[in-house]
Write a protein that holds these residues in place. Structure first.
Motif, PDB file in Angstrom:
ATOM      1  N   ASP A  40       0.830  -1.212   0.000  1.00 21.56           N
ATOM      2  CA  ASP A  40       0.000   0.000   0.000  1.00 21.56           C
ATOM      3  C   ASP A  40       0.864   1.261   0.000  1.00 21.56           C
ATOM      4  N   ILE A  41       1.959   1.253   0.742  1.00 22.36           N
ATOM      5  CA  ILE A  41       2.864   2.404   0.765  1.00 22.36           C
ATOM      6  C   ILE A  41       3.498   2.594  -0.610  1.00 22.36           C
ATOM      7  N   ILE A  42       3.957   1.515  -1.212  1.00 22.55           N
ATOM      8  CA  ILE A  42       4.547   1.598  -2.555  1.00 22.55           C
ATOM      9  C   ILE A  42       3.538   2.183  -3.541  1.00 22.55           C
ATOM     10  N   LYS A  43       2.297   1.718  -3.482  1.00 26.99           N
ATOM     11  CA  LYS A  43       1.255   2.225  -4.375  1.00 26.99           C
ATOM     12  C   LYS A  43       0.971   3.703  -4.109  1.00 26.99           C
ATOM     13  N   ALA A  44       0.962   4.099  -2.839  1.00 26.98           N
ATOM     14  CA  ALA A  44       0.688   5.499  -2.495  1.00 26.98           C
ATOM     15  C   ALA A  44       1.803   6.412  -2.991  1.00 26.98           C
ATOM     16  N   VAL A  45       3.052   5.976  -2.861  1.00 24.42           N
ATOM     17  CA  VAL A  45       4.185   6.766  -3.354  1.00 24.42           C
ATOM     18  C   VAL A  45       4.082   6.909  -4.875  1.00 24.42           C
ATOM     19  N   ASP A  46       3.812   5.806  -5.543  1.00 25.70           N
ATOM     20  CA  ASP A  46       3.679   5.829  -7.003  1.00 25.70           C
ATOM     21  C   ASP A  46       2.531   6.738  -7.432  1.00 25.70           C
ATOM     22  N   ASN A  47       1.405   6.607  -6.771  1.00 28.49           N
ATOM     23  CA  ASN A  47       0.233   7.407  -7.113  1.00 28.49           C
ATOM     24  C   ASN A  47       0.499   8.899  -6.923  1.00 28.49           C
ATOM     25  N   HIS A  48       1.170   9.259  -5.842  1.00 31.04           N
ATOM     26  CA  HIS A  48       1.448  10.671  -5.582  1.00 31.04           C
ATOM     27  C   HIS A  48       2.356  11.243  -6.671  1.00 31.04           C
ATOM     28  N   TRP A  49       3.385  10.478  -7.070  1.00 26.14           N
ATOM     29  CA  TRP A  49       4.270  10.950  -8.145  1.00 26.14           C
ATOM     30  C   TRP A  49       3.502  11.125  -9.447  1.00 26.14           C
ATOM     31  N   LYS A  50       2.585  10.196  -9.740  1.00 29.00           N
ATOM     32  CA  LYS A  50       1.804  10.293 -10.975  1.00 29.00           C
ATOM     33  C   LYS A  50       0.878  11.508 -10.955  1.00 29.00           C
TER      34      LYS A  50
ATOM     35  N   TYR B 284      13.397  -1.044  -1.715  1.00 27.66           N
ATOM     36  CA  TYR B 284      12.197  -0.748  -2.500  1.00 27.66           C
ATOM     37  C   TYR B 284      11.951   0.749  -2.640  1.00 27.66           C
ATOM     38  N   LEU B 285      12.413   1.509  -1.656  1.00 28.52           N
ATOM     39  CA  LEU B 285      12.269   2.964  -1.677  1.00 28.52           C
ATOM     40  C   LEU B 285      13.628   3.599  -1.419  1.00 28.52           C
ATOM     41  N   THR B 286      13.817   4.795  -1.950  1.00 30.95           N
ATOM     42  CA  THR B 286      15.009   5.578  -1.646  1.00 30.95           C
ATOM     43  C   THR B 286      14.565   6.924  -1.108  1.00 30.95           C
ATOM     44  N   ARG B 287      15.446   7.525  -0.334  1.00 32.27           N
ATOM     45  CA  ARG B 287      15.155   8.869   0.168  1.00 32.27           C
ATOM     46  C   ARG B 287      16.451   9.597   0.461  1.00 32.27           C
ATOM     47  N   VAL B 288      16.348  10.921   0.543  1.00 26.48           N
ATOM     48  CA  VAL B 288      17.487  11.760   0.876  1.00 26.48           C
ATOM     49  C   VAL B 288      17.215  12.320   2.270  1.00 26.48           C
ATOM     50  N   PRO B 289      17.964  11.892   3.287  1.00 28.67           N
ATOM     51  CA  PRO B 289      17.704  12.365   4.650  1.00 28.67           C
ATOM     52  C   PRO B 289      17.729  13.893   4.737  1.00 28.67           C
ATOM     53  N   GLY B 290      16.770  14.427   5.482  1.00 31.21           N
ATOM     54  CA  GLY B 290      16.711  15.865   5.689  1.00 31.21           C
ATOM     55  C   GLY B 290      15.983  16.632   4.605  1.00 31.21           C
ATOM     56  N   ARG B 291      15.513  15.954   3.581  1.00 30.66           N
ATOM     57  CA  ARG B 291      14.788  16.634   2.496  1.00 30.66           C
ATOM     58  C   ARG B 291      13.330  16.195   2.511  1.00 30.66           C
ATOM     59  N   HIS B 292      12.461  17.109   2.193  1.00 29.76           N
ATOM     60  CA  HIS B 292      11.040  16.801   2.071  1.00 29.76           C
ATOM     61  C   HIS B 292      10.755  16.340   0.642  1.00 29.76           C
ATOM     62  N   ARG B 293       9.704  15.580   0.492  1.00 33.15           N
ATOM     63  CA  ARG B 293       9.247  15.123  -0.828  1.00 33.15           C
ATOM     64  C   ARG B 293      10.328  14.347  -1.579  1.00 33.15           C
ATOM     65  N   ASP B 294      11.074  13.531  -0.848  1.00 34.24           N
ATOM     66  CA  ASP B 294      12.210  12.848  -1.453  1.00 34.24           C
ATOM     67  C   ASP B 294      11.982  11.352  -1.669  1.00 34.24           C
ATOM     68  N   LEU B 295      10.887  10.802  -1.184  1.00 35.09           N
ATOM     69  CA  LEU B 295      10.637   9.374  -1.274  1.00 35.09           C
ATOM     70  C   LEU B 295      10.368   8.971  -2.719  1.00 35.09           C
ATOM     71  N   ARG B 296      11.156   7.980  -3.191  1.00 33.74           N
ATOM     72  CA  ARG B 296      11.036   7.519  -4.581  1.00 33.74           C
ATOM     73  C   ARG B 296      11.044   6.001  -4.635  1.00 33.74           C
ATOM     74  N   LEU B 297      10.412   5.472  -5.670  1.00 35.69           N
ATOM     75  CA  LEU B 297      10.411   4.032  -5.899  1.00 35.69           C
ATOM     76  C   LEU B 297      11.702   3.612  -6.584  1.00 35.69           C
ATOM     77  N   THR B 298      12.178   2.430  -6.242  1.00 38.12           N
ATOM     78  CA  THR B 298      13.307   1.844  -6.962  1.00 38.12           C
ATOM     79  C   THR B 298      12.737   0.908  -8.031  1.00 38.12           C
ATOM     80  N   GLU B 299      13.594   0.348  -8.834  1.00 35.68           N
ATOM     81  CA  GLU B 299      13.142  -0.602  -9.869  1.00 35.68           C
ATOM     82  C   GLU B 299      12.454  -1.809  -9.233  1.00 35.68           C
ATOM     83  N   SER B 300      12.942  -2.239  -8.079  1.00 40.73           N
ATOM     84  CA  SER B 300      12.313  -3.365  -7.378  1.00 40.73           C
ATOM     85  C   SER B 300      10.866  -3.049  -7.020  1.00 40.73           C
TER      86      SER B 300
END
Length: 75
Positions: free
Chosen positions: A9-19, A53-69
């Motif tokens: 569900d988290i993966i889907k929510a991240v993907d949906n928000h980016w879309k 499955y996810l990557t992020r940059v510590p200390g930055r907002h709106r940084d959560l991204r999906l990986t290829e996995s």
């Protein structure tokens, strides 16, 4: 790692928000989208980041991204 339903569900929510917004979600936006507590979200997000499955940059907002996995989970 076998993913749980909340993790998918988290993966889907991240993907949906980016879309929808062409940007990552804030933590508050993710909590609202998933209708869950901060501790529940943080625990699962951390597991997804650690598993690659996810990557992020510590200390930055709106940084959560999906990986290829994670993208493979969506297909």
């Amino acid at each position: 790692m076998e993913l749980t339903k909340p993790q998918v569900d988290i993966i889907k929510a991240v993907d949906n928000h980016w879309k929808l917004y062409n940007a990552g979600a804030t933590e508050r936006e993710m909590l609202n989208a998933l209708n869950c507590t901060k501790s529940f979200y943080d625990w699962h997000r951390r597991k997804l980041v650690d598993a690659g499955y996810l990557t992020r940059v510590p200390g930055r907002h709106r940084d959560l991204r999906l990986t290829e996995s994670a993208k493979q989970v969506l297909t």
